[in-house]
Design a protein around this motif. Structure first.
Motif, short mmCIF file in Angstrom:
data_model
loop_
_atom_site.label_atom_id
_atom_site.label_comp_id
_atom_site.label_asym_id
_atom_site.label_seq_id
_atom_site.Cartn_x
_atom_site.Cartn_y
_atom_site.Cartn_z
N ARG A 156 -33.96 30.49 -36.54
CA ARG A 156 -33.96 29.15 -37.12
C ARG A 156 -34.19 28.06 -36.09
N ASP A 157 -34.05 28.40 -34.82
CA ASP A 157 -34.27 27.48 -33.71
C ASP A 157 -34.60 28.29 -32.47
N PRO A 158 -34.99 27.64 -31.37
CA PRO A 158 -35.38 28.40 -30.18
C PRO A 158 -34.29 29.32 -29.65
N ALA A 159 -33.03 28.89 -29.70
CA ALA A 159 -31.95 29.71 -29.17
C ALA A 159 -31.83 31.02 -29.94
N GLN A 160 -31.92 30.94 -31.27
CA GLN A 160 -31.82 32.15 -32.06
C GLN A 160 -33.05 33.03 -31.88
N ALA A 161 -34.23 32.41 -31.74
CA ALA A 161 -35.45 33.19 -31.56
C ALA A 161 -35.44 33.97 -30.26
N ARG A 162 -34.81 33.42 -29.23
CA ARG A 162 -34.79 34.08 -27.92
C ARG A 162 -33.58 34.98 -27.74
N ALA A 163 -32.58 34.84 -28.57
CA ALA A 163 -31.36 35.61 -28.39
C ALA A 163 -31.62 37.11 -28.56
N PRO A 164 -31.06 37.94 -27.70
CA PRO A 164 -31.26 39.38 -27.86
C PRO A 164 -30.42 39.93 -29.00
N ALA A 165 -30.92 40.97 -29.63
CA ALA A 165 -30.10 41.76 -30.55
C ALA A 165 -29.26 42.70 -29.70
N ILE A 166 -27.98 42.78 -30.00
CA ILE A 166 -27.07 43.63 -29.23
C ILE A 166 -26.41 44.60 -30.21
N MET A 167 -26.60 45.89 -29.98
CA MET A 167 -26.12 46.90 -30.90
C MET A 167 -25.37 47.99 -30.13
N GLN A 168 -24.28 48.44 -30.72
CA GLN A 168 -23.45 49.44 -30.07
C GLN A 168 -24.13 50.80 -30.07
N LEU A 169 -24.00 51.51 -28.96
CA LEU A 169 -24.47 52.88 -28.81
C LEU A 169 -23.27 53.81 -28.76
N PRO A 170 -23.48 55.11 -28.95
CA PRO A 170 -22.37 56.05 -28.79
C PRO A 170 -21.72 55.89 -27.42
N GLY A 171 -20.42 55.99 -27.37
CA GLY A 171 -19.73 55.74 -26.12
C GLY A 171 -19.48 54.26 -25.96
N ASN A 172 -19.59 53.78 -24.74
CA ASN A 172 -19.30 52.37 -24.46
C ASN A 172 -20.54 51.52 -24.25
N GLY A 173 -21.71 52.12 -24.32
CA GLY A 173 -22.92 51.36 -24.03
C GLY A 173 -23.44 50.59 -25.23
N ARG A 174 -24.41 49.71 -24.95
CA ARG A 174 -25.03 48.89 -25.98
C ARG A 174 -26.55 48.90 -25.78
N LEU A 175 -27.28 48.70 -26.85
CA LEU A 175 -28.70 48.39 -26.77
C LEU A 175 -28.82 46.87 -26.76
N VAL A 176 -29.49 46.34 -25.75
CA VAL A 176 -29.73 44.90 -25.65
C VAL A 176 -31.24 44.72 -25.70
N LEU A 177 -31.74 44.13 -26.79
CA LEU A 177 -33.19 44.03 -27.01
C LEU A 177 -33.58 42.59 -27.26
N PHE A 178 -34.56 42.11 -26.46
CA PHE A 178 -35.15 40.80 -26.73
C PHE A 178 -36.62 40.98 -27.07
N ALA A 179 -37.15 40.08 -27.89
CA ALA A 179 -38.50 40.26 -28.43
C ALA A 179 -39.26 38.95 -28.41
#
Length: 373
Positions: A156-179
């Motif tokens: 909806r704005d530049p901040a949201q467009a640039r914000a990475p998606a952060i998703m939990q992975l098995p264990g303690n890690g996360r997927l951090v994806l920016f597009a």
């Protein structure tokens, strides 16, 4: 290492999903079929072209119909997360972007085509997500959020467009994806999110330094076990040439801490590179679209589609393996590729990947494998 341990993460990536136009028309809740293209005025014409090529399509199809044999491959591999680039607005908005020429939209009630494949994240930084205006983009974001599908690359704005998606992975890690979407993929300048205006993260070649700096910032904030991904829509639709600046940008992103570069825009798969034990997919090709009956560019055999099944060691931040599953589209449904088709695809991908210092081989199981050093 076994799936479920803290070290191995399994990820599914694919290229573009174009679930509008003809595909939307065969689903249970088709949109108004009127198009604003120079030569085609009715989305049902794309269905007719596919039927003329390969036979009738009974309508409406089930929401899992188009995925066909891909679903069994995904079940076999059991990815922890499933990621695709969605090049279609999910909207009832009739305000198509003026002068765009090609406008993809899918009716919101057809959204189960995405959940049927268990998609976890859709990247939206591309040259079609605003085909039906800013209102269409906002409705797309809302529809995906209600379905529990994360997004990156638009907002909806530049901040949201640039914000990475952060998703939990098995264990303690996360997927951090920016597009983001690059100008050379055909993203109109006005689509850039700015001020209070919705849009995508749009960049051009001159902004490569800023993209790398952003990746470096995310890397500095990562936790142990995180996997950092840059999903980037770049380049033209046809041809194997990657171009010097795109390869340089991919390398700089890896050097800045990115683990996987997920590139898309090309209508057919491009070369693959293993660089510093990380993965670069320069172009994943289309996975779902309504191009089946369209003539032209036959030398690229765009009827062949692929799934990218990634095994990554999150503890050591290195690529463990990549399977490339060859499929073909017929009557708007994914089917397993024939042996000769898989062999042809392996030859093309190995030739292009060797230019990047990597190798792709055809296994006895009919799947392609990146040789990871």
């Amino acid at each position: 290492m076994q799936k479920g341990t803290h070290s191995e993460t399994r990820l599914f990536f694919c290229g573009d999903l174009m679930t509008g136009r003809g595909i939307d028309q065969i689903l249970p809740y088709p949109s108004e079929p009127r198009l604003y293209e120079p030569w085609v005025r009715d989305a049902r014409d794309y269905v007719a072209l596919a039927e003329r090529r390969n036979g009738p399509i009974e309508r409406p199809v089930a929401f899992d119909y188009c995925w066909g044999d891909a679903l069994a491959e995904l079940e076999r591999f059991a990815p922890d997360l499933r990621i695709a680039n969605l090049e279609t607005g999910i909207t009832t908005c009739d305000d198509c972007w003026p002068g765009k020429g090609i406008n993809y939209r899918m009716h919101p009630d057809n959204l189960p085509i995405l959940t049927a494949a268990g998609l976890d994240l859709c990247t939206l930084g591309n040259n079609h997500v605003l085909d039906w205006g800013r209102a269409g983009l906002i409705e797309t974001l809302d529809c995906l959020a209600r379905a529990g599908i994360a997004t990156a690359g638009a907002g909806r704005d530049p901040a949201q467009a640039r914000a990475p998606a952060i998703m939990q992975l098995p264990g303690n890690g996360r997927l951090v994806l920016f597009a983001l979407g690059m100008a050379d993929s055909g993203v109109p300048p006005a689509w850039a999110a700015s001020g209070c205006r919705a849009g995508i993260w749009r960049a051009d070649e001159e902004e490569s330094g800023a993209i790398v700096a952003y990746a470096r910032k995310l890397h500095a904030r990562r936790d142990p076990g995180d996997i950092l991904v840059c999903s980037i829509h770049w380049g033209g639709n046809w041809g194997y040439d990657i171009g010097r600046w795109r390869r340089e940008l991919a390398h700089r992103l890896i050097e800045a801490g990115v683990d996987i570069v997920h590139g898309h825009s090309s209508h057919h798969p491009l070369g693959i590179e293993c660089y510093r034990q990380r993965l670069i997919l320069y172009g994943c090709g289309d996975l779902l679209n309504d191009y089946e009956g369209i003539r032209g560019h036959e030398e690229y055999r765009s009827e062949l589609r692929v799934l990218y099944l990634v095994r990554f060691d999150a503890a050591r931040n290195c690529l463990l393996g990549l399977e490339v599953v060859p499929l073909r589209i017929r009557r708007m449904r994914l089917q397993r590729a024939q042996p000769g088709e898989a062999a042809w695809l392996a030859q093309q991908l190995d030739r292009e990947s060797r230019r990047l210092g990597s190798r792709v081989t055809l296994g006895k199981d009919g799947r392609l494998y990146l040789q990871v050093q």
